[in-house]
Design a protein around this motif. Structure first.
Motif, PDB file in Angstrom:
ATOM      1  N   ASN A  29       0.587  -1.205   0.007  1.00 54.99           N
ATOM      2  CA  ASN A  29      -0.031  -0.046  -0.095  1.00 54.99           C
ATOM      3  C   ASN A  29       0.755   1.030  -0.057  1.00 54.99           C
ATOM      4  O   ASN A  29       0.413   2.435  -0.412  1.00 54.99           O
ATOM      5  CB  ASN A  29      -0.860  -0.047   1.338  1.00 54.99           C
ATOM      6  N   LEU A  30       1.825   1.203   0.525  1.00 50.44           N
ATOM      7  CA  LEU A  30       2.960   2.179   0.593  1.00 50.44           C
ATOM      8  C   LEU A  30       3.720   2.281  -0.664  1.00 50.44           C
ATOM      9  O   LEU A  30       4.380   3.450  -1.077  1.00 50.44           O
ATOM     10  CB  LEU A  30       3.918   2.202   1.714  1.00 50.44           C
ATOM     11  N   GLY A  31       3.563   1.278  -1.384  1.00 49.11           N
ATOM     12  CA  GLY A  31       4.328   1.456  -2.877  1.00 49.11           C
ATOM     13  C   GLY A  31       5.458   0.691  -3.243  1.00 49.11           C
ATOM     14  O   GLY A  31       5.946   0.441  -4.065  1.00 49.11           O
ATOM     15  N   PHE A  32       5.742  -0.351  -2.088  1.00 50.25           N
ATOM     16  CA  PHE A  32       6.763  -1.219  -2.181  1.00 50.25           C
ATOM     17  C   PHE A  32       6.360  -2.624  -2.952  1.00 50.25           C
ATOM     18  O   PHE A  32       6.060  -3.546  -2.437  1.00 50.25           O
ATOM     19  CB  PHE A  32       7.526  -1.590  -0.580  1.00 50.25           C
ATOM     20  N   VAL A  33       6.298  -2.517  -4.295  1.00 51.48           N
ATOM     21  CA  VAL A  33       5.630  -3.613  -5.156  1.00 51.48           C
ATOM     22  C   VAL A  33       7.054  -4.400  -5.616  1.00 51.48           C
ATOM     23  O   VAL A  33       7.781  -3.617  -5.972  1.00 51.48           O
ATOM     24  CB  VAL A  33       4.665  -2.949  -6.011  1.00 51.48           C
ATOM     25  N   THR A  34       7.022  -5.549  -5.893  1.00 46.35           N
ATOM     26  CA  THR A  34       8.103  -6.248  -6.610  1.00 46.35           C
ATOM     27  C   THR A  34       8.356  -5.522  -7.983  1.00 46.35           C
ATOM     28  O   THR A  34       7.419  -5.214  -8.644  1.00 46.35           O
ATOM     29  CB  THR A  34       7.810  -7.685  -6.820  1.00 46.35           C
ATOM     30  N   GLY A  35       9.404  -5.346  -8.363  1.00 52.81           N
ATOM     31  CA  GLY A  35       9.769  -4.780  -9.867  1.00 52.81           C
ATOM     32  C   GLY A  35       9.844  -3.375  -9.810  1.00 52.81           C
ATOM     33  O   GLY A  35      10.202  -2.500 -10.615  1.00 52.81           O
TER      34      GLY A  35
END
Length: 69
Positions: A29-35
């Motif tokens: 939700n904070l933006g820490f997404v794989t890739g």
């Protein structure tokens, strides 16, 4: 390697977000997404300030250890 090992000013790509399901969901939700690219801005009193998806976020070192780059 965990995000806490990246130097200030260094841009890395997120390989994996670990931890329990609720922790992973919170980080996503904070933006820490794989890739996604993430840049370490600075370290301040046990916290890591990072730039991710055009915003700056401060997370604890404990959380940063769960983000592998």
């Amino acid at each position: 390697m965990p995000l806490t090992m990246a130097s200030a000013g260094e841009t890395k790509q997120i390989k994996k977000v670990g931890g329990k399901e609720e922790v992973r969901r919170h980080l996503e939700n904070l933006g820490f997404v794989t890739g996604t690219d993430v840049t370490v801005v600075s370290r301040l009193g046990g916290n890591v300030i990072v730039s991710v998806k055009d915003s700056r976020v401060a997370i604890s070192s404990e959380m940063a250890n769960r983000i592998l780059v």
